[in-house]
Each structure stands twice: as structure tokens, then as C-alpha cells.
Design a protein around this motif. Structure first.
Motif, PDB file in Angstrom:
ATOM      1  N   PHE A   1      -4.116 -16.937 -56.334  1.00 41.72           N
ATOM      2  CA  PHE A   1      -3.631 -15.358 -56.099  1.00 41.72           C
ATOM      3  C   PHE A   1      -2.903 -15.086 -57.229  1.00 41.72           C
ATOM      4  CE2 PHE A   1      -4.279 -17.644 -51.736  1.00 41.72           C
ATOM      5  CZ  PHE A   1      -4.745 -16.553 -51.163  1.00 41.72           C
ATOM      6  N   VAL A   2      -3.074 -13.721 -57.271  1.00 42.41           N
ATOM      7  CA  VAL A   2      -2.479 -13.069 -58.392  1.00 42.41           C
ATOM      8  C   VAL A   2      -1.776 -11.463 -57.250  1.00 42.41           C
ATOM      9  CG1 VAL A   2      -2.533 -12.017 -60.453  1.00 42.41           C
ATOM     10  CG2 VAL A   2      -4.033 -14.279 -59.711  1.00 42.41           C
ATOM     11  N   ALA A   3      -0.860 -11.255 -57.662  1.00 45.05           N
ATOM     12  CA  ALA A   3      -0.145 -10.219 -56.975  1.00 45.05           C
ATOM     13  C   ALA A   3       0.534  -9.591 -57.639  1.00 45.05           C
ATOM     14  CB  ALA A   3       0.991 -11.008 -56.023  1.00 45.05           C
ATOM     15  N   ALA A   4       0.809  -8.469 -57.995  1.00 44.50           N
ATOM     16  CA  ALA A   4       1.095  -7.260 -58.715  1.00 44.50           C
ATOM     17  C   ALA A   4       1.605  -6.033 -57.468  1.00 44.50           C
ATOM     18  CB  ALA A   4      -0.002  -7.320 -59.480  1.00 44.50           C
ATOM     19  N   GLY A   5       3.487  -5.573 -58.514  1.00 45.10           N
ATOM     20  CA  GLY A   5       3.685  -4.730 -57.635  1.00 45.10           C
ATOM     21  C   GLY A   5       4.444  -4.130 -59.137  1.00 45.10           C
ATOM     22  N   ALA A   6       5.179  -2.530 -58.734  1.00 50.47           N
ATOM     23  CA  ALA A   6       6.088  -1.384 -59.362  1.00 50.47           C
ATOM     24  C   ALA A   6       7.169  -2.144 -59.364  1.00 50.47           C
ATOM     25  CB  ALA A   6       5.580  -0.927 -59.384  1.00 50.47           C
ATOM     26  N   PHE A   7       7.389  -2.790 -57.914  1.00 55.72           N
ATOM     27  CA  PHE A   7       8.739  -2.988 -57.693  1.00 55.72           C
ATOM     28  C   PHE A   7       9.927  -2.025 -58.833  1.00 55.72           C
ATOM     29  CE2 PHE A   7       6.525  -7.191 -56.693  1.00 55.72           C
ATOM     30  CZ  PHE A   7       6.395  -7.635 -55.585  1.00 55.72           C
ATOM     31  N   HIS A   8       9.806  -1.072 -58.142  1.00 58.30           N
ATOM     32  CA  HIS A   8      10.483   0.270 -58.540  1.00 58.30           C
ATOM     33  C   HIS A   8      11.634   0.267 -57.245  1.00 58.30           C
ATOM     34  CE1 HIS A   8       8.602   3.518 -56.914  1.00 58.30           C
ATOM     35  NE2 HIS A   8       7.429   3.031 -56.741  1.00 58.30           N
TER      36      HIS A   8
END
Length: 469
Positions: free
Chosen positions: A330-337
């Protein structure tokens, strides 16, 4: 089982052809991908104990997170799906449940293995298809005389039924071998490409039905359901096609006859379990806690809790059989701004041990993005306008100026990273794109002065709204 054998350095080098910068992220995914291959070389008793090291990519929009995933999919030669975490809802709400991404991954795996098998038998399928095509052409060019109908054979009476009565079969007379050879030569020479043939081809209609069940809302393939019912197996429809299209249809049909679909299904499930990759985009959109507010946020923590068993390792039921997720990467991604990684529930955080922060892109990276990638924006626009006979050329100072305006636009509006280059390029080339069909064979040079003359008025009028994606 087929898997990539690229070394980490080769993987990074391949990613460098398409993605500028982000070396830490490239190294992390390269190691993770190579570890899939390393695990297959380990002794079986230890292999099952080696769990994948899931990755979470943190960075602003437009910095390359999704692009890294897209390119990784092509390198992996393994089942790969990209899903948006924000599309899922917890069980009990209307929407997709998290297990659907595993079912999607299995479907991708089956398509991948089936295509490999079709390529393996392609030569033999071509031979069989050619023989069928030759006989179809022989019937089409010179229809044989109608066959004689044999007299029906008497059957035995069994109560009100007649048993053993022979059907009156019509046997087609065979074409002479010399005539078939002549047609085969003309077919290979392309002399019959304009002939029209009628073929019975499998009905590829793919109707879907949305159903609501205990596991949420899912799409059910009506064709799969109907194919299990008597009278619906092998439904065909008649099509009139030219010879080249007929050859392609017959090759596909013959190839599918030569492969073992059960073996394909078993191999696809194994490959999905051992080498599958799921890219979870927008993971930050479900990072809110229930205590943070009500309304639509109430299901966010529920989605995380539903994701947890999938990422930890569980068995998901699919129409092709149970699939274990223990070794899916699993590769997760997010801006998390707005949210941060710490807003995810601790159990889910623990299943993503590798965290990589991607860098924001500046003027220098924008210039490299315009110049270096294999399919850079400048090459794309040049290729598009070349179809109209217009040769487009960018000078070095033009690329510098475009990058400057992209940085300025990101500062004055929302920072959308490298996606802003699409905005600026479209504004710069709007007039050229509109009039290209009228210019004929000509050369257009885009230099720094032209970039400034075109884009300065837009920035001066604060007219950015038209060009914000």
C-alpha cells in the motif's frame, strides 16, 4: 510468478525520465518495489513472515505524488490500482466500501495475466484465424451449392417422446485445396482487404446494475450474472466487417480458446496476493477525527477503521475466490495541508512505517520540468501543433520566463505546484493554437520577449481566474 527485476538504481533512473526532483520519494518506492522481488527469492518458510513496508507520501498538490504512482505501475508489471480514499464510506453509509479496491485489483490482475497468455499463444492463434478467414472468404467469394438434406433416421418411442432420432445435418461441401491456397495467397498479399464479411462475434455488451448490500454500494456486472443462466451462455451477434477487422476478431477469439481461463484466474489471484500494489490517494481527506466535528466528517474515522484490516492483512471475498491482502503493498499519499499524519488513527499510522515528505517545486524545478522529461509539456505542444504544419520552438529564456510566471501565479493564487505550468502554457499558446490551422507550413519561435508580452497583461489585470485550473 512474473515480477520486475529492476535494481533500485535502475528504477530511480527510469522515474527520472518522467519526474523531476523528489529523490527521497523515488528511492523509497524503488526499495519497496525491489523488496517485492527479493522476497520471492527467500526460502518459503521465511517468505510468509516478510511483510511489505507500506509507504505514505506527504507533500503539496502538484509535486509528483500521483505521477510517481503512475510510473511505478508501469515498472512493476504487477496488478496495480489507484483509488481515492475520499470516495469510500464506512459500512452502513451509501457509497463504496474499502474492500472494493481489492476486488478491482483482482480484475486488473486477471486482465494482466490473460493478456500475457494471449501474447504467448498469439502466433498459433494467428494461424488458426487465418484458416477460418480463408474458408469464410471462400464461402463469400463463391458460395458452394446448397447441401443435400439426408433423410431423417427413425427413433424409438419412449412414452410420449421419441428417443434417438438423428437430426438432419447439412454437411457443407469442402472447397478444393487449390482454391483455398489461391485465396490464402491473395489474403496475405492484401488483395482482399476491402471485402466485407459477416461474422458471429461474442456479444460484448457490458451492462452494470448498482446494488445495495451489506457491504455498501457495488456495481454488479449483469453480463456475468446472465452468463450463468441457461440460454445466455455464448450469446453472439452478427456483424459485417472488413477483412482486416475480421482477422483481428478471429485472432482474439482463437487466442481465448487456446488459454486455460481457470489457470489464468488462479495465477492472477496469486500475483495479486504476492505482488499487488494499491495506491491510496487523498488519504488526508479521511484523517479527521470524530471529535473534530459532526456532519459529513462523522464517517472519516470509520473509513480508517475499515481500511485497517485490509492494510494489516485479511481475506476479501471476490467473485473469483478469496484473496489475502497480507502481502499487498500500500502506497498512501496526501497533501496534509489541513490535517496531519498524526490525525490518522494510531493503528493505521503504524501500518505505514515509511514516511516521505516531498519538496515543493520552485522556479528551477519548473524549468527542468519543461525541458527534461520524456514527455515534457513543450514536446507535447510541439507535437500537437506539428499536426497542423506549425513548427514550435522554445528558447531557453522563454522556459525561464514561463517558470517565473508559474511561480508568481502560484504565489498570488492557490499553490497547485507543477499543474500551474499547464495554466501558463495554455495562456501563452492560446492564440497560436487557435490560428494554427490557418497558418500553414510555418515556424513559430517562442522567446522570452514573447512570453512577457503575452502574459504580462494577464497578470497586470489580475485576470488569473480564467486560467486557474
Amino acid at each position: 510468478m512474473s515480477n520486475t527485476s529492476f535494481t533500485p538504481r535502475e528504477i530511480v533512473s527510469e522515474l527520472d525520465r518522467y519526474i523531476i526532483g523528489q529523490r527521497k520519494a523515488k528511492r523509497a518506492v524503488a526499495i519497496a518495489l525491489r523488496n517485492r522481488w527479493r522476497r520471492q527469492q527467500v526460502a518459503p518458510e521465511l517468505r510468509d513472515e516478510i511483510a511489505p513496508k507500506n509507504i505514505i507520501l506527504i507533500g503539496p498538490t502538484g509535486c509528483g505524488k500521483t505521477e510517481i504512482a503512475r510510473r511505478l505501475a508501469k515498472l512493476a508489471k504487477a496488478p496495480f490500482v489507484k483509488v481515492e480514499a475520499s470516495k469510500f464510506t464506512e459500512v452502513g453509509y451509501v457509497g463504496r466500501d474499502v474492500e472494493s479496491m481489492v476486488r478491482d485489483l483482482v480484475e486488473v490482475g486477471i486482465q494482466l495475466v490473460q493478456q500475457e497468455e494471449i501474447e504467448r499463444v498469439r502466433v498459433k492463434a494467428q494461424e488458426h484465424a487465418e484458416e477460418r478467414l480463408v474458408r469464410l472468404l471462400a464461402d463469400h467469394l463463391e458460395p458452394p451449392p446448397p447441401p443435400a438434406v439426408p433423410a431423417p433416421q427413425p427413433g424409438q418411442m419412449f412414452g410420449p417422446f421419441v428417443v434417438g432420432a438423428a437430426a438432419s445435418a447439412r454437411q457443407k461441401p469442402a472447397h478444393p485445396e487449390e482454391r483455398l491456397s489461391s485465396i490464402r495467397e491473395r489474403l496475405r498479399a492484401g488483395a482482399l482487404d476491402d471485402e466485407m464479411l459477416e461474422l458471429d462475434v461474442a456479444d460484448s455488451g457490458n451492462p452494470f446494475l448498482t446494488v445495495f448490500g451489506a457491504q455498501g454500494m457495488e456495481e454488479m456486472n449483469l453480463k456475468d450474472m446472465l452468463s450463468q443462466m441457461p440460454g445466455f451462455q455464448g450469446r453472439t451477434k452478427r456483424r459485417k466487417v472488413k477483412v482486416p477487422d475480421a482477422r483481428r476478431l478471429l485472432e482474439d477469439e482463437e487466442a481465448k480458446k487456446l488459454i486455460d481461463l481457470d489457470a489464468v484466474q488462479r495465477a492472477a489471484i496469486e500475483r495479486t496476493e504476492q505482488a499487488g500494489i494499491i495506491f491510496l490517494d487523498e488519504i488526508d481527506k479521511v484523517a479527521g477525527r470524530q471529535s473534530a466535528g459532526g456532519g459529513p466528517d462523522v464517517s472519516r474515522e470509520g473509513v480508517q477503521r475499515d481500511l485497517l484490516p485490509i492494510v494489516e492483512g485479511s481475506t476479501v471475498s471476490t467473485k473469483h475466490g478469496p484473496v489475502r491482502t497480507d502481502h499487498i503493498l500500500f502506497v498512501a499519499a496526501g497533501a496534509f495541508h489541513v490535517a496531519s499524519v498524526s490525525d490518522l488513527i494510531p493503528e493505521l499510522q503504524g501500518r505505514f512505517p515509511i514516511r516521505v515528505e516531498l519538496d515543493s517545486l520552485g522556479q528551477e524545478e519548473f524549468v527542468r520540468i519543461l525541458r527534461e522529461p520524456h514527455a515534457s509539456l513543450t514536446r507535447q505542444y510541439s507535437a500537437l501543433l506539428a499536426t497542423e504544419g506549425v513548427t514550435l520552438e522554445f528558447t531557453d529564456d522563454a522556459l525561464q520566463a514561463i517558470a517565473d510566471y508559474a511561480v508568481e501565479a502560484n504565489e498570488r493564487a492557490e499553490n497547485i505546484g507543477a499543474r500551474r505550468l499547464h495554466t501558463v502554457m495554455e495562456a501563452l499558446l492560446e492564440e497560436t493554437s487557435f490560428t494554427a490551422s490557418e497558418l500553414g507550413e510555418t515556424k513559430v519561435v517562442i522567446d522570452g520577449a514573447r512570453v512577457r508580452a503575452t502574459l504580462d497583461p494577464i497578470l497586470a489585470r489580475e485576470d488569473l481566474a480564467k486560467y486557474i485550473l
